[in-house]
Design a protein around this motif. Structure first.
Motif, short mmCIF file in Angstrom:
data_model
loop_
_atom_site.label_atom_id
_atom_site.label_comp_id
_atom_site.label_asym_id
_atom_site.label_seq_id
_atom_site.Cartn_x
_atom_site.Cartn_y
_atom_site.Cartn_z
N LYS A 49 0.81 -1.21 0.00
CA LYS A 49 0.00 0.00 0.00
C LYS A 49 0.85 1.27 0.00
N ALA A 50 2.15 1.12 0.18
CA ALA A 50 3.00 2.30 0.34
C ALA A 50 2.99 3.18 -0.88
N TYR A 51 2.76 2.64 -2.06
CA TYR A 51 2.86 3.47 -3.25
C TYR A 51 1.52 3.72 -3.91
N GLU A 52 0.42 3.26 -3.31
CA GLU A 52 -0.89 3.50 -3.92
C GLU A 52 -1.22 4.98 -3.81
N ALA A 53 -1.49 5.63 -4.94
CA ALA A 53 -1.69 7.07 -4.94
C ALA A 53 -2.95 7.45 -5.69
N LYS A 54 -3.72 8.35 -5.11
CA LYS A 54 -4.88 8.91 -5.77
C LYS A 54 -4.41 9.84 -6.88
N GLY A 55 -5.12 9.81 -8.01
CA GLY A 55 -4.80 10.73 -9.10
C GLY A 55 -3.56 10.38 -9.87
N ASN A 56 -3.18 9.08 -9.91
CA ASN A 56 -1.93 8.75 -10.62
C ASN A 56 -2.15 8.65 -12.12
N PHE A 57 -1.11 8.96 -12.84
CA PHE A 57 -1.10 9.07 -14.30
C PHE A 57 -1.45 7.74 -14.98
N ASN A 58 -0.90 6.65 -14.48
CA ASN A 58 -1.11 5.35 -15.11
C ASN A 58 -2.56 4.91 -15.06
N ARG A 59 -3.21 5.12 -13.93
CA ARG A 59 -4.62 4.76 -13.81
C ARG A 59 -5.47 5.59 -14.77
N TRP A 60 -5.12 6.87 -14.93
CA TRP A 60 -5.83 7.78 -15.83
C TRP A 60 -5.70 7.32 -17.28
N ARG B 92 -5.13 4.25 -18.35
CA ARG B 92 -5.89 3.01 -18.50
C ARG B 92 -7.40 3.29 -18.57
N HIS B 93 -7.86 4.23 -17.76
CA HIS B 93 -9.28 4.55 -17.74
C HIS B 93 -9.74 5.07 -19.10
N HIS B 94 -8.94 5.93 -19.70
CA HIS B 94 -9.32 6.54 -20.98
C HIS B 94 -8.93 5.70 -22.19
N ALA B 95 -8.07 4.71 -21.99
CA ALA B 95 -7.64 3.83 -23.08
C ALA B 95 -7.54 2.41 -22.55
N PRO B 96 -8.66 1.71 -22.42
CA PRO B 96 -8.67 0.38 -21.80
C PRO B 96 -7.80 -0.65 -22.51
N MET B 97 -7.42 -0.39 -23.75
CA MET B 97 -6.56 -1.33 -24.47
C MET B 97 -5.08 -1.12 -24.14
N ALA B 98 -4.78 -0.16 -23.30
CA ALA B 98 -3.39 0.16 -22.97
C ALA B 98 -3.02 -0.39 -21.59
N SER B 99 -1.85 -1.00 -21.50
CA SER B 99 -1.26 -1.36 -20.21
C SER B 99 -0.32 -0.23 -19.83
N SER B 100 -0.62 0.45 -18.73
CA SER B 100 0.14 1.63 -18.32
C SER B 100 0.84 1.35 -17.00
N ILE B 101 2.16 1.38 -17.02
CA ILE B 101 2.98 0.92 -15.89
C ILE B 101 3.92 2.02 -15.41
#
Length: 354
Positions: A259-270, A272-281
């Motif tokens: 849980k130490a690195y779980e962050a609200k508003g992170n770029f990778n989640r954004w 993925r949300h807008h491009a579900p075919m993308a793996s964002s790491i």
């Protein structure tokens, strides 16, 4: 050949290096100002067909000062992988250099408004407000209200907090992001930044129009010194997990594991949300122990808000932050270079050219 001894040491030299290399190797180059400052440019560099079947995206400098390492890895990609694309596979590479050029140039992790951009990418319905209780309790320690020249050393203060609450609790409290302390660490802003809006218009369409995208956003600071890890901030399919485990040499971490690195508003989640075919790491490279890195962040933030620009204390705080995220050690840089080259070898051989 290990070229880590040629890594650039200033924002402007980094820009010049990647643009020169890109020009030499035939990349399409577009430099844009994502912020209201013409001296600061974010450079988009693409190699391969306009409408690829697969797209490898590598972004850097979201966290300003971390752009030094990101730039070095992007320069390595241009040097060693420009001739590796198989034209029959219809694949392309897109590099986005220096997303936060202000922080990059000024040796800050944050942007010109003190916003931590990797906490600003909220999704529809999420609000730019709030801070967890752990952060509120640590606010005076993390964000002293003046220039803290005379105090108990931060390592001792942090050590006391860790002894009482544990290291993971401390990391969770600070790294999740906060929206109530504008001059504090990890401030996610109070509205979408110009950078978010610009990437929404320029980067998202590239990813959304491609059937398969693998995106790496380069960061440094967290983890074992000189080693990379894949930090995953969104759900993955079983097929994606299998591929990423192979590409990463099984160095993947999920929020539920740490849980130490779980962050609200992170770029990778954004992404993925807008491009579900993308793996964002998040491609994270370790530097120093967490308390040491946090101490450098705290000192630079205090210097930025309360220090005297040009003073020895001010310069020391800036240089300390750069060292925390871009160590000058030859052995560290050599290890990162060799590990990165091996990683992208696998990405090309096992994914992009398949």
């Amino acid at each position: 050949m290990d070229e880590s001894n040629s890594w650039a040491e200033t924002y402007h030299d980094c820009v010049e290096q990647v643009v020169d290399l890109g020009t030499q190797h035939g990349w399409t180059i577009d430099s844009q100002s994502l912020v209201d400052h013409e001296l600061y440019r974010t450079t988009f560099m693409k190699l391969g067909p306009e409408r690829p079947r697969k797209l490898l995206v590598v972004t850097s400098g979201l966290h300003g000062v971390e752009g030094f390492l990101g730039s070095a890895i992007q320069a390595m990609i241009i040097r060693h992988f420009s001739n590796r694309l198989d034209p029959e596979r219809e694949s392309a590479i897109l590099l986005v250099h220096a997303i936060n050029p202000f922080g990059f140039d000024q040796l800050r992790r944050f942007d010109e408004n003190n916003v931590d951009l990797n906490r600003n990418f909220l999704l529809r319905g999420e609000e730019y407000q709030g801070a967890n209780e752990g952060y509120r309790n640590l606010n005076r320690l993390l964000n002293p209200p003046n220039w803290p020249r005379f105090e108990i050393p931060f390592a001792l203060q942090a050590g006391w907090k860790i002894a009482r609450h544990g290291l993971n609790s401390l990391q969770r409290a600070v790294a999740g992001g906060q929206y109530d302390y504008p001059s504090g660490l990890f401030f996610g802003g109070q509205e979408p930044t110009r950078t978010l809006r610009a990437l929404e218009k320029v980067l998202l369409p590239e990813i959304q129009s491609t059937p398969a995208t693998l995106h790496f956003d380069i960061h440094s600071g967290l983890g074992l010194s000189g080693e990379y890890q894949f930090l995953v901030g969104h759900e993955l399919s079983a097929e994606e997990i299998g591929l990423l485990k192979v590409l990463s040499a099984n160095r993947m971490k999920f929020p539920e594991e740490d849980k130490a690195y779980e962050a609200k508003g992170n770029f990778n989640r954004w992404i993925r949300h807008h491009a579900p075919m993308a793996s964002s790491i998040c491609l994270e490279y370790g530097t120093f122990p967490p308390v040491e890195v946090l101490g450098a962040l705290r000192a630079e933030n205090a210097a930025h808000h309360w220090g005297e620009p040009g003073s020895n204390h001010f310069r020391e705080a800036k240089n300390r932050l750069k060292e925390a995220f871009f160590p000058s050690s030859r052995s560290w840089r050599s290890r990162v270079y060799n590990e990165s080259k091996s990683l992208f070898d696998r990405i090309f051989d096992l994914w992009l050219n398949q």
